[in-house]
Scaffold this motif. Structure first.
Motif: not given
Length: 164
Positions: A148-149, A85-90, A152-153, A162
């Motif tokens: 950052r997330a 997920h974008p939050m995990q990546r961030a 991206e989201m 997403v």
């Protein structure tokens, strides 16, 4: 004993539970969702935060019977087809963790925060995560990860879907 039916990370489970069983213990002990840590069992730290019907809850403050008929998302249920997920990546890219104990709860609370405010300022992120404690990081990288997330989201890359 009461019988409950809950959807966890897209899979439906039916189980008999003691009325006093906490959701965090049901997730970990019965369903094997060990990505949701037990922090304090008093709802002070937020490490056990999950999404219940899309809203963040501290699973040590929710009885399993209260989750009957609800959809629960744990940190293990984020992302699509093995991607993060974008939050995990961030959180990874911004080094928003040290020991990692609070990270699952921080990620889940951050996702709910962005559901309410897609472009939060730094002070809004800090206020939104007030119920989740980190004893290692000082929060600066966590705030950067959430920003950052959020970016991206709001504007995912072409071809990248997403989900909250």
């Amino acid at each position: 004993m009461p019988r409950i039916r809950i959807e966890v990370d897209g899979t439906t489970y039916e189980d008999e539970v003691e009325p006093r069983l906490l959701l965090v213990h049901h997730l970990r002990d019965r369903l094997g969702k060990t990505g949701t840590p037990i922090g304090c069992d008093t709802s002070n730290c937020g490490a056990c935060t999950v999404l219940m019907d899309g809203l963040s809850v501290k699973s040590c403050a929710v009885l399993a019977v209260q989750a009957d008929g609800r959809a629960i998302t744990t940190v293990e249920g984020l992302g699509l087809d093995g991607t993060h997920h974008p939050m995990q990546r961030a959180f990874h890219e911004e080094h928003a963790l040290q020991c990692g104990y609070c990270t699952p709860g921080m990620i889940m609370a951050s996702i709910d925060l962005l559901r309410e405010n897609a472009d939060p300022a730094e002070d809004e992120i800090r206020a939104g995560l007030e119920g989740n404690l980190c004893r290692c990081t000082g929060y600066q990288n966590i705030v950067r990860a959430v920003r950052r997330a959020a970016a991206e989201m709001r504007a995912p890359a072409p071809g990248q879907e997403v989900t909250p």
